[in-house]
Design an enzyme around this catalytic site. Structure first.
Site, short mmCIF file in Angstrom:
data_model
loop_
_atom_site.label_atom_id
_atom_site.label_comp_id
_atom_site.label_asym_id
_atom_site.label_seq_id
_atom_site.Cartn_x
_atom_site.Cartn_y
_atom_site.Cartn_z
N ARG A 85 -7.79 -0.36 1.05
CA ARG A 85 -8.35 -1.60 0.48
C ARG A 85 -8.77 -1.40 -0.97
O ARG A 85 -8.76 -2.34 -1.76
CB ARG A 85 -9.51 -2.10 1.36
CG ARG A 85 -10.70 -1.19 1.43
CD ARG A 85 -11.60 -1.50 2.61
NE ARG A 85 -11.06 -0.99 3.87
CZ ARG A 85 -11.62 -1.16 5.06
NH1 ARG A 85 -12.74 -1.82 5.18
NH2 ARG A 85 -11.06 -0.65 6.14
N ASP B 129 -12.13 7.30 3.56
CA ASP B 129 -10.91 7.08 4.35
C ASP B 129 -10.53 5.59 4.39
O ASP B 129 -9.46 5.24 4.86
CB ASP B 129 -11.11 7.63 5.77
CG ASP B 129 -9.79 7.85 6.49
OD1 ASP B 129 -8.74 7.76 5.84
OD2 ASP B 129 -9.83 8.11 7.71
N LYS C 178 0.85 -1.18 0.00
CA LYS C 178 0.00 0.00 0.00
C LYS C 178 0.89 1.23 0.00
O LYS C 178 1.71 1.41 0.90
CB LYS C 178 -0.92 0.01 1.23
CG LYS C 178 -1.67 1.34 1.42
CD LYS C 178 -2.59 1.34 2.64
CE LYS C 178 -3.20 2.73 2.89
NZ LYS C 178 -4.09 2.79 4.07
N ASP D 23 1.65 6.48 5.33
CA ASP D 23 0.67 5.53 4.79
C ASP D 23 1.17 4.80 3.54
O ASP D 23 0.42 4.05 2.91
CB ASP D 23 -0.64 6.27 4.50
CG ASP D 23 -1.87 5.40 4.73
OD1 ASP D 23 -1.72 4.35 5.39
OD2 ASP D 23 -2.95 5.74 4.23
N GLU E 293 -9.46 3.85 2.04
CA GLU E 293 -8.94 3.91 0.67
C GLU E 293 -7.90 2.83 0.39
O GLU E 293 -7.73 2.44 -0.76
CB GLU E 293 -8.35 5.30 0.39
CG GLU E 293 -6.89 5.51 0.84
CD GLU E 293 -6.67 5.41 2.34
OE1 GLU E 293 -7.65 5.51 3.10
OE2 GLU E 293 -5.52 5.20 2.77
N ASP F 296 -2.49 10.37 3.32
CA ASP F 296 -3.90 9.99 3.52
C ASP F 296 -4.61 11.06 4.34
O ASP F 296 -4.54 11.07 5.56
CB ASP F 296 -3.97 8.63 4.22
CG ASP F 296 -5.41 8.15 4.41
OD1 ASP F 296 -6.32 8.78 3.82
OD2 ASP F 296 -5.61 7.14 5.12
N LYS G 264 -10.00 13.33 7.72
CA LYS G 264 -9.49 13.03 9.07
C LYS G 264 -9.38 14.34 9.86
O LYS G 264 -9.31 15.43 9.28
CB LYS G 264 -8.08 12.40 8.96
CG LYS G 264 -8.04 10.99 8.43
CD LYS G 264 -6.60 10.48 8.40
CE LYS G 264 -6.49 9.09 7.78
NZ LYS G 264 -7.07 8.03 8.58
N1 BES Z 1 -4.19 4.79 6.77
C1 BES Z 1 -5.31 4.56 7.60
C2 BES Z 1 -5.05 3.59 8.75
C3 BES Z 1 -4.05 4.05 9.79
C4 BES Z 1 -4.49 4.63 10.95
C5 BES Z 1 -2.70 3.84 9.61
C6 BES Z 1 -3.59 5.04 11.91
C7 BES Z 1 -1.80 4.24 10.58
C8 BES Z 1 -2.24 4.84 11.73
C9 BES Z 1 -6.46 3.98 6.77
O1 BES Z 1 -6.51 4.41 5.45
C10 BES Z 1 -7.74 4.40 7.42
O2 BES Z 1 -8.00 5.58 7.43
N2 BES Z 1 -8.50 3.44 7.93
C11 BES Z 1 -9.74 3.70 8.55
C12 BES Z 1 -10.74 2.69 8.05
C13 BES Z 1 -12.16 3.00 8.40
C14 BES Z 1 -12.61 4.28 7.74
C15 BES Z 1 -13.03 1.85 7.99
C16 BES Z 1 -9.54 3.60 10.06
O3 BES Z 1 -8.77 2.75 10.51
O4 BES Z 1 -10.13 4.41 10.77
ZN ZN Z 2 -4.76 4.97 4.60
MN MN Z 3 -7.56 6.20 5.20
#
Ligand code: BES
Ligand code: ZN
Ligand code: MN
Length: 492
Positions: A347, A343, A261, A284, A345, A266, A273
């Site tokens: 996947r 967010d 990834k 990310d 993204e 992000d 966010k």
């Molecule tokens: N890049 C983030 C996940 C992340 C969070 C990585 C904290 C490192 C530290 C990912 O893209 C994300 O935002 N995931 C969301 C998914 C949700 C919206 C289903 C999350 O974990 O809140």
């Molecule tokens: Zn992300």
């Molecule tokens: Mn995200």
């Protein structure tokens, strides 16, 4: 930083620092005993006085050692012998390197510790070397004056059979540089590291180490039907890239596929966010960085295997062109996805990258992704979540991570979790619809894009980024799982 081997007597090696290790709750043995004798019993005296205990990461610098050719001596505690492993050696020598490299230093010699339970001298050497790479590189890559000076040379002193350690020295150098490359990429600010610049860096590395390389730009991604990846990229001024690296040294043998990834920033997209959640989101792309670091090392080691590396590179931004909630995307493999949170993204881009790797005939897949905060809720900072569709393959990946001293832990993939990603309007939705089991619902989503191919997903949201510095390394990118991937390719 150059690594070398030497077998001359410790007291005769002329360097800036001589590093000697001590065990906790044990009489002095090996190099420590030798040095103690040379110094007229000074080390035993310090132990008796309670100044030195040999506790893990304990550092005792001695600035005056007239009986040694070395200018200074550093005693490094390794803790109790029966608790020492690969990771403990990395931490202890990381701590030593962090302190030594904070002042000008050129040459270091280190007596390799002996009798580490379960580890041969070759493995001990690689662990110590990794500590030096980890501890002497800094996150301050944009400071006008760097706060670290990595030593020009680290010379390992082995008591016997030095010659047989040569391959280990070479491997240690290659692994150390690979992990530091991944760390550097994570630490580069997102104004400088974006999909095109990441792809250029990959191209340069591929040319240097002799990897086949193909870079898919926007038109090529459209032609390859990567609509899910393209939808994430839509909101950004920075166009996406898919980098495909190939190491073909395994003849007719199967192909290991490594997928990363690479979200270079992000923001969350329209599902924006908060500042606190966004501050570190240059990290990310740590999955893609790990894949690039590992591919560089695999090529340099000329491993007799076939490895395919795929890096999905996008920037996730909100704008008038950004994908919207309620959008339905058709991924490369024809499956449709309802977007309920922009967010989620990671996947979406991995869906197309995984399907692409399957189409390129990868026999086994490992993806690495900073995918979910939920994985950090489950496992904390230092442990990656491991999810898979195949027990044998996940055992193989776990074994590689254990050999590399990196922590991964399996999470279940029961069939019922698939209900979490059920959509009313499309084949699936891109969120789990609940705060619970968020790491697993993300993995269930990815599973839809790998077909029958044995696949492991490593959620590295926790271990890829260090919020605070510790005794053994700086804050920032950690270069995690680069060594695991190299070990996996070596044993594939
Ligand atoms: N890049 C983030 C996940 C992340 C969070 C990585 C904290 C490192 C530290 C990912 O893209 C994300 O935002 N995931 C969301 C998914 C949700 C919206 C289903 C999350 O974990 O809140
Ligand atoms: Zn992300
Ligand atoms: Mn995200």
């Amino acid at each position: 930083m150059h690594l070398s081997l030497q077998s001359s007597p410790l007291a005769e090696i002329a360097v800036d620092w001589l590093v000697v290790c001590l065990w906790e709750k044990e009489a002095l043995t090996g190099a420590a005993a030798t040095i103690d004798a040379k110094l007229g019993g000074l080390v035993s005296k310090l132990c008796e006085q309670g100044d030195v205990a040999g506790k893990a990461k304990e550092l005792t610098p001695l600035y005056q050692c007239p009986a040694l050719a070395a200018r200074r001596l550093l005693l490094v505690g390794l803790g109790q012998r029966d608790r020492c492993d690969f990771a403990a050696l990395v931490s202890a020598l990381g701590a030593a390197a962090k302190v030594l490299s904070s002042k000008p230093v050129q040459r270091i010699a280190m007596a390799l510790p002996e009798g580490v339970p379960g580890l041969g001298a070759d493995v001990v050497l690689r662990a110590c070397a990794h500590g030096f790479y980890q501890g002497s590189s800094s996150a301050g890559i944009r400071k006008s004056t760097n706060d670290r000076t990595p030593p020009t040379e680290v010379c390992f002193v082995a008591s016997a059979s030095g010659a047989s350690l040569e391959p280990s020295v070479r491997r240690a150098e290659i692994e150390g540089r690979a992990a530091n490359l991944a760390r550097e990429l994570v630490n580069i600010p997102p104004c400088d590291l974006y999909p095109e610049s990441f792809a250029e860096r990959a191209l340069a590395i591929a040319g240097k180490v002799g990897l086949d390389v193909k870079i898919l730009d926007e038109p090529a991604l459209h032609a390859e039907r990567m609509n899910s990846l393209l939808a994430v990229a839509c909101g950004s001024e920075r166009p996406p890239r898919l980098v495909v690296l190939q190491h073909r040294k395994g003849g007719a043998k199967p192909t290991l596929g490594l997928i990363g990834k690479g979200v270079t920033f992000d923001s969350g997209g329209l599902s924006l966010k908060t500042t606190d959640q966004m501050v570190d989101m240059k990290c990310d792309m740590a999955g893609a960085a790990a894949v690039l670091g590992a591919m560089q090392a695999i090529a340099e080691l000329a491993l007799p295997v076939n490895v395919l590396g795929v890096m999905a590179l996008v920037e996730n931004m909100p704008s008038g062109k950004a994908m919207k909630l309620g959008d339905v995307l058709r991924a490369r493999n024809g499956k449709t996805i309802e977007v309920l949170n922009t967010d989620a993204e990671g996947r979406l881009i991995l869906a197309d990258a995984l399907a692409y790797a399957v189409d390129l005939k990868a026999s086994h897949l490992v993806d690495l992704a900073t995918l979910t905060g939920a994985c950090m809720v489950a496992l904390g900072y230092d442990v990656a979540g491991l999810m898979s569709n195949n027990d044998a393959w996940s055992q193989k990946v776990l074994a590689a991570s254990q050999a590399a001293g990196e922590k991964a832990w399996p999470l279940p993939m029961f069939a019922h979790y698939k209900e979490m990603i059920k959509s009313d309007v499309a084949d699936m939705k891109n969120t789990g619809g609940s705060r619970y089991a968020g790491a697993i619902s993300a993995a269930k989503f990815l599973e839809e894009f790998v077909g029958e191919t044995p696949w492991v997903h490593l959620d590295i949201a926790g271990p890829s980024w260090a919020e605070k510095e510790n005794a053994s390394r700086d804050a920032g990118g950690t270069g995690c799982f680069v060594r695991t991937l190299i070990e996996l390719a070596r044993t594939y």
